[in-house]
Motif scaffolding. Structure first.
Motif, PDB file in Angstrom:
ATOM      1  N   THR A 275       0.833  -1.211   0.000  1.00 18.04           N
ATOM      2  CA  THR A 275       0.000   0.000   0.000  1.00 18.04           C
ATOM      3  C   THR A 275       0.868   1.261   0.000  1.00 18.04           C
ATOM      4  O   THR A 275       0.593   2.216  -0.739  1.00 18.04           O
ATOM      5  CB  THR A 275      -0.935   0.004   1.231  1.00 18.04           C
ATOM      6  N   ARG A 276       1.908   1.262   0.817  1.00 18.46           N
ATOM      7  CA  ARG A 276       2.802   2.430   0.863  1.00 18.46           C
ATOM      8  C   ARG A 276       3.397   2.695  -0.518  1.00 18.46           C
ATOM      9  O   ARG A 276       3.473   3.826  -0.982  1.00 18.46           O
ATOM     10  CB  ARG A 276       3.935   2.193   1.880  1.00 18.46           C
ATOM     11  N   TYR A 277       3.802   1.614  -1.192  1.00 15.57           N
ATOM     12  CA  TYR A 277       4.381   1.777  -2.531  1.00 15.57           C
ATOM     13  C   TYR A 277       3.324   2.278  -3.518  1.00 15.57           C
ATOM     14  O   TYR A 277       3.562   3.203  -4.302  1.00 15.57           O
ATOM     15  CB  TYR A 277       4.963   0.449  -3.006  1.00 15.57           C
ATOM     16  N   ALA A 278       2.139   1.669  -3.470  1.00 12.10           N
ATOM     17  CA  ALA A 278       1.085   2.002  -4.431  1.00 12.10           C
ATOM     18  C   ALA A 278       0.694   3.474  -4.341  1.00 12.10           C
ATOM     19  O   ALA A 278       0.317   4.093  -5.347  1.00 12.10           O
ATOM     20  CB  ALA A 278      -0.129   1.105  -4.206  1.00 12.10           C
ATOM     21  N   ARG A 279       0.769   4.052  -3.151  1.00 12.54           N
ATOM     22  CA  ARG A 279       0.404   5.471  -2.982  1.00 12.54           C
ATOM     23  C   ARG A 279       1.253   6.370  -3.860  1.00 12.54           C
ATOM     24  O   ARG A 279       0.827   7.455  -4.272  1.00 12.54           O
ATOM     25  CB  ARG A 279       0.576   5.883  -1.512  1.00 12.54           C
ATOM     26  N   GLN A 280       2.474   5.934  -4.142  1.00 11.19           N
ATOM     27  CA  GLN A 280       3.352   6.760  -4.994  1.00 11.19           C
ATOM     28  C   GLN A 280       2.833   6.812  -6.430  1.00 11.19           C
ATOM     29  O   GLN A 280       3.215   7.684  -7.211  1.00 11.19           O
ATOM     30  CB  GLN A 280       4.767   6.189  -5.000  1.00 11.19           C
ATOM     31  N   TRP A 281       2.002   5.843  -6.810  1.00 10.06           N
ATOM     32  CA  TRP A 281       1.493   5.797  -8.180  1.00 10.06           C
ATOM     33  C   TRP A 281       0.317   6.745  -8.378  1.00 10.06           C
ATOM     34  O   TRP A 281      -0.033   7.089  -9.505  1.00 10.06           O
ATOM     35  CB  TRP A 281       1.072   4.368  -8.527  1.00 10.06           C
ATOM     36  N   GLY A 282      -0.351   7.121  -7.322  1.00 10.04           N
ATOM     37  CA  GLY A 282      -1.508   7.997  -7.435  1.00 10.04           C
ATOM     38  C   GLY A 282      -2.506   7.671  -6.346  1.00 10.04           C
ATOM     39  O   GLY A 282      -2.187   7.007  -5.363  1.00 10.04           O
ATOM     40  N   GLU A 283      -3.739   8.132  -6.573  1.00 10.66           N
ATOM     41  CA  GLU A 283      -4.792   7.875  -5.600  1.00 10.66           C
ATOM     42  C   GLU A 283      -5.204   6.405  -5.651  1.00 10.66           C
ATOM     43  O   GLU A 283      -5.542   5.888  -6.728  1.00 10.66           O
ATOM     44  CB  GLU A 283      -6.010   8.760  -5.909  1.00 10.66           C
ATOM     45  N   ILE A 284      -5.185   5.738  -4.520  1.00 11.68           N
ATOM     46  CA  ILE A 284      -5.597   4.334  -4.473  1.00 11.68           C
ATOM     47  C   ILE A 284      -7.115   4.263  -4.440  1.00 11.68           C
ATOM     48  O   ILE A 284      -7.773   4.996  -3.690  1.00 11.68           O
ATOM     49  CB  ILE A 284      -5.008   3.645  -3.215  1.00 11.68           C
ATOM     50  N   LYS A 285      -7.683   3.399  -5.284  1.00 13.49           N
ATOM     51  CA  LYS A 285      -9.125   3.161  -5.219  1.00 13.49           C
ATOM     52  C   LYS A 285      -9.387   2.231  -4.041  1.00 13.49           C
ATOM     53  O   LYS A 285      -8.897   1.099  -4.009  1.00 13.49           O
ATOM     54  CB  LYS A 285      -9.624   2.508  -6.510  1.00 13.49           C
ATOM     55  N   MET A 286     -10.179   2.725  -3.102  1.00 10.63           N
ATOM     56  CA  MET A 286     -10.432   1.948  -1.887  1.00 10.63           C
ATOM     57  C   MET A 286     -11.676   1.084  -2.054  1.00 10.63           C
ATOM     58  O   MET A 286     -12.644   1.476  -2.702  1.00 10.63           O
ATOM     59  CB  MET A 286     -10.599   2.883  -0.689  1.00 10.63           C
ATOM     60  N   TRP A 287     -11.652  -0.086  -1.436  1.00  4.10           N
ATOM     61  CA  TRP A 287     -12.751  -1.043  -1.461  1.00  4.10           C
ATOM     62  C   TRP A 287     -13.189  -1.318  -0.020  1.00  4.10           C
ATOM     63  O   TRP A 287     -12.493  -0.944   0.912  1.00  4.10           O
ATOM     64  CB  TRP A 287     -12.286  -2.338  -2.130  1.00  4.10           C
ATOM     65  N   PRO A 288     -14.318  -1.966   0.168  1.00  7.93           N
ATOM     66  CA  PRO A 288     -14.732  -2.261   1.552  1.00  7.93           C
ATOM     67  C   PRO A 288     -13.664  -3.025   2.338  1.00  7.93           C
ATOM     68  O   PRO A 288     -13.570  -2.894   3.561  1.00  7.93           O
ATOM     69  CB  PRO A 288     -15.989  -3.120   1.363  1.00  7.93           C
ATOM     70  N   PHE A 289     -12.835  -3.789   1.609  1.00  2.00           N
ATOM     71  CA  PHE A 289     -11.783  -4.557   2.295  1.00  2.00           C
ATOM     72  C   PHE A 289     -10.506  -3.749   2.447  1.00  2.00           C
ATOM     73  O   PHE A 289      -9.527  -4.231   3.010  1.00  2.00           O
ATOM     74  CB  PHE A 289     -11.496  -5.863   1.536  1.00  2.00           C
ATOM     75  N   GLY A 290     -10.466  -2.521   1.916  1.00  2.00           N
ATOM     76  CA  GLY A 290      -9.272  -1.688   2.013  1.00  2.00           C
ATOM     77  C   GLY A 290      -8.611  -1.505   0.662  1.00  2.00           C
ATOM     78  O   GLY A 290      -9.275  -1.579  -0.381  1.00  2.00           O
ATOM     79  N   ALA A 291      -7.303  -1.297   0.657  1.00  2.00           N
ATOM     80  CA  ALA A 291      -6.578  -1.030  -0.591  1.00  2.00           C
ATOM     81  C   ALA A 291      -6.168  -2.312  -1.309  1.00  2.00           C
ATOM     82  O   ALA A 291      -6.112  -2.356  -2.535  1.00  2.00           O
ATOM     83  CB  ALA A 291      -5.334  -0.196  -0.283  1.00  2.00           C
ATOM     84  N   VAL A 292      -5.863  -3.347  -0.536  1.00  2.00           N
ATOM     85  CA  VAL A 292      -5.258  -4.558  -1.113  1.00  2.00           C
ATOM     86  C   VAL A 292      -6.271  -5.692  -1.130  1.00  2.00           C
ATOM     87  O   VAL A 292      -6.831  -6.057  -0.088  1.00  2.00           O
ATOM     88  CB  VAL A 292      -4.019  -4.988  -0.298  1.00  2.00           C
ATOM     89  N   LEU A 293      -6.501  -6.230  -2.330  1.00  2.00           N
ATOM     90  CA  LEU A 293      -7.325  -7.436  -2.456  1.00  2.00           C
ATOM     91  C   LEU A 293      -6.395  -8.644  -2.462  1.00  2.00           C
ATOM     92  O   LEU A 293      -5.473  -8.714  -3.284  1.00  2.00           O
ATOM     93  CB  LEU A 293      -8.128  -7.414  -3.756  1.00  2.00           C
ATOM     94  N   ASP A 294      -6.623  -9.560  -1.538  1.00  2.00           N
ATOM     95  CA  ASP A 294      -5.878 -10.824  -1.552  1.00  2.00           C
ATOM     96  C   ASP A 294      -6.605 -11.774  -2.479  1.00  2.00           C
ATOM     97  O   ASP A 294      -7.721 -12.209  -2.189  1.00  2.00           O
ATOM     98  CB  ASP A 294      -5.790 -11.401  -0.136  1.00  2.00           C
ATOM     99  N   VAL A 295      -5.973 -12.076  -3.597  1.00  2.00           N
ATOM    100  CA  VAL A 295      -6.590 -12.944  -4.605  1.00  2.00           C
ATOM    101  C   VAL A 295      -6.064 -14.352  -4.383  1.00  2.00           C
ATOM    102  O   VAL A 295      -4.934 -14.684  -4.757  1.00  2.00           O
ATOM    103  CB  VAL A 295      -6.261 -12.464  -6.028  1.00  2.00           C
TER     104      VAL A 295
END
Ligand SMILES: [Fe+2]
Length: 292
Positions: free
Chosen positions: A62-82
């Motif tokens: 998540t910390r890294y992804a923030r550098q790419w731009g605005e993170i699209k948030m989901w009910p489970f948060g930023a990271v989907l565990d697939v």
């Protein structure tokens, strides 16, 4: 130039770029995000492979992804565990294949990029490739008469909301890429008939006569899986893949039940944020053919 920010770039087949480390022990976090973002917009798929293990948990990703731009948030948060759930109610968390689609199709906003991190790759021969289709390259190859037909087609999609997405949308088959106005294709393939598929979605075509639908679907399916534009990514541990969700469609090949396959995915919004006009059109138009 900071020597730690260099990286190796080679063309990736059939599209995208393969990005490798410039020195032993280099991590993905050391690469300049602005350069990667520009490459992702131009080439649509970046496969970052061979770097030192960089993201071991959701907070570091998540910390890294923030550098790419605005993170699209989901009910489970930023990271989907697939990964497979043994009590899955939707195909996303099953071990079945997942038909080509674009992310955010049922949500008010559509992310520009997916950032995938491979925590555990499936074993050899277990399947589980993530599939990508380069719709811009496909559209450049489609004969003009078919392109004109495709411009008239809209599709309503319906799916039960049993996990974090669902509902009804109606999208043109071809839309303008919000970044430059070029045509891109948006389509959620029907699930294969007679195969296990949890939470099957329905398609309803607009702009086609009922007798046109079968030939249209067959032709579209053949074009969507043309190996010149379609790529199946075999995961290796610590792979980081950046995919352009505006110009690519993606899906998944089925994998062996109880595989250790575990990906993490974060969505990055574009600037400005892309709003989902297909939601506003849901329910418009007369349905003339239905495909379950
Ligand atoms: Fe997806």
């Amino acid at each position: 130039m900071n020597p730690h920010t260099r990286f190796h770039v080679t063309p990736h087949q059939p599209f995208g770029l393969l990005i490798g480390p410039a020195f032993s022990g280099q991590t993905v976090e050391q690469l300049p995000v602005s350069e990667l973002r520009a490459l992702a917009r131009e080439h649509h798929l970046l496969v970052l492979r061979g770097f030192a293990p960089t993201f071991r948990d959701s907070p570091s990703l998540t910390r890294y992804a923030r550098q790419w731009g605005e993170i699209k948030m989901w009910p489970f948060g930023a990271v989907l565990d697939v990964r497979e759930h043994h009590d899955a109610t939707d195909h996303i968390f099953d071990h079945s294949g997942v038909p080509l689609h674009w992310d955010g199709m049922y949500k008010p906003t559509i992310p520009e990029f997916q950032l995938f991190n491979c925590l555990h790759a499936p074993a050899e021969n277990e399947g589980g490739c993530t599939t990508f289709l380069n719709t811009r390259a496909l559209l450049a190859d489609v004969p003009p008469a078919i392109l004109e037909l495709w411009k008239t087609v809209r599709v309503t999609y319906r799916i039960q909301k049993v996990v974090h997405y669902g509902g009804e949308v109606c999208s043109p088959l071809l839309v303008a890429d919000p970044r430059d106005g070029q045509w891109v294709l948006r389509y959620n393939e029907p699930a294969e008939k007679d195969k296990r598929f949890l939470n099957r979605h329905a398609l309803e075509y607009h702009g086609l006569a009922p007798e046109q639908v079968e030939a249209f679907e067959q032709d579209l399916h053949r074009r969507l899986h043309d190996p010149r534009f379609f790529y199946a990514h075999t995961w290796q541990p610590n792979d980081v893949v950046i995919a352009d969700n505006f110009s690519l469609l993606h899906g998944r090949e089925a994998f062996t039940a109880r595989s250790a396959r575990h990906l993490q995915r974060v969505h990055i919004h574009g600037s400005p944020v892309c709003h989902n006009t297909a939601l506003a059109h849901a329910g418009d138009g007369l349905p003339i053919a239905t495909q379950g």
